[in-house]
Write a protein that holds these residues in place. Structure first.
Motif, short mmCIF file in Angstrom:
data_model
loop_
_atom_site.label_atom_id
_atom_site.label_comp_id
_atom_site.label_asym_id
_atom_site.label_seq_id
_atom_site.Cartn_x
_atom_site.Cartn_y
_atom_site.Cartn_z
N ILE A 110 -9.03 1.67 5.25
CA ILE A 110 -7.98 1.23 4.49
C ILE A 110 -8.99 0.14 3.66
O ILE A 110 -9.39 -0.90 4.18
CB ILE A 110 -6.79 0.81 5.07
CG1 ILE A 110 -6.54 1.82 5.88
CG2 ILE A 110 -5.70 0.01 4.15
CD1 ILE A 110 -5.65 2.95 5.13
N ILE A 160 0.27 4.37 7.15
CA ILE A 160 -1.01 3.46 6.73
C ILE A 160 -1.24 2.52 8.08
O ILE A 160 -2.30 2.35 8.40
CB ILE A 160 -0.45 2.29 5.88
CG1 ILE A 160 -0.35 3.59 4.56
CG2 ILE A 160 -1.55 1.44 5.50
CD1 ILE A 160 0.24 2.65 3.42
N LEU A 185 0.91 -1.29 0.09
CA LEU A 185 -0.15 -0.12 -0.19
C LEU A 185 0.88 1.27 0.01
O LEU A 185 0.52 2.07 -0.77
CB LEU A 185 -0.99 0.11 1.38
CG LEU A 185 -2.16 -1.00 1.20
CD1 LEU A 185 -2.74 -1.06 2.58
CD2 LEU A 185 -3.15 -0.45 0.24
N ALA A 186 1.79 1.41 0.83
CA ALA A 186 2.82 2.36 0.66
C ALA A 186 3.38 2.58 -0.32
O ALA A 186 3.82 3.70 -0.95
CB ALA A 186 3.70 2.24 2.01
N GLN A 187 3.95 1.72 -1.15
CA GLN A 187 4.59 1.89 -2.30
C GLN A 187 3.80 2.32 -3.41
O GLN A 187 4.18 3.16 -4.29
CB GLN A 187 5.12 0.40 -2.85
CG GLN A 187 6.27 -0.09 -2.10
CD GLN A 187 6.66 -1.53 -2.41
OE1 GLN A 187 5.94 -2.17 -3.18
NE2 GLN A 187 7.69 -2.00 -1.84
N GLY A 188 2.38 2.18 -3.40
CA GLY A 188 1.53 2.56 -4.45
C GLY A 188 0.76 3.87 -3.98
O GLY A 188 -0.14 4.33 -4.53
N SER A 189 1.17 4.71 -2.78
CA SER A 189 0.60 5.94 -2.29
C SER A 189 1.54 6.89 -2.20
O SER A 189 2.78 6.48 -1.85
CB SER A 189 -0.28 5.61 -1.14
OG SER A 189 0.40 5.25 -0.08
N THR A 190 1.06 8.01 -1.49
CA THR A 190 2.11 9.04 -1.01
C THR A 190 2.30 8.87 0.21
O THR A 190 2.92 9.68 1.26
CB THR A 190 1.35 10.51 -1.25
OG1 THR A 190 0.23 10.39 -0.76
CG2 THR A 190 1.38 10.61 -2.88
N SER A 191 1.41 7.72 1.04
CA SER A 191 1.63 7.50 2.59
C SER A 191 2.76 6.51 2.80
O SER A 191 3.08 5.72 2.02
CB SER A 191 0.35 7.22 3.33
OG SER A 191 -0.77 8.01 2.92
#
Length: 90
Positions: free
Chosen positions: A90, A79, A68-74
């Motif tokens: 989420i 997360i 999830l972190a790799q695909g977002s700015t978070s």
């Protein structure tokens, strides 16, 4: 002769230290160590049943958070905090 002897002694000491360190490293329980120092794990353990899950399940949670972190700015930490504060978010 003394210089070569000192050099050989130093090389032997280095080799012994490497072998000793390698043995110590290989005897560590790496999953347990990782869970103790992981900031994400610390967050997920706050007020949740995360610690009661088995290692494989906890590892799946960590991996999904990483994805999830790799695909977002978070970040992974952000997360994990969002999951703990509002599991439905989420």
């Amino acid at each position: 002769m003394t210089i070569e002897h000192n050099s050989q002694s130093a090389a032997n000491a280095t080799a012994r230290n490497i072998v000793t360190s390698t043995r110590q490293i290989s005897s560590m329980d790496w999953p347990e160590f990782f869970e103790q120092v992981s900031l994400v794990d610390n967050i997920l353990c706050e007020g949740s049943e995360f610690p009661s899950l088995d290692f494989v399940t906890r590892d799946r949670y960590r991996h999904r958070i990483e994805v999830l972190a790799q695909g977002s700015t978070s970040s992974e930490i952000e997360i994990a905090r969002a999951i703990v504060s509002d599991p439905g978010s989420i």
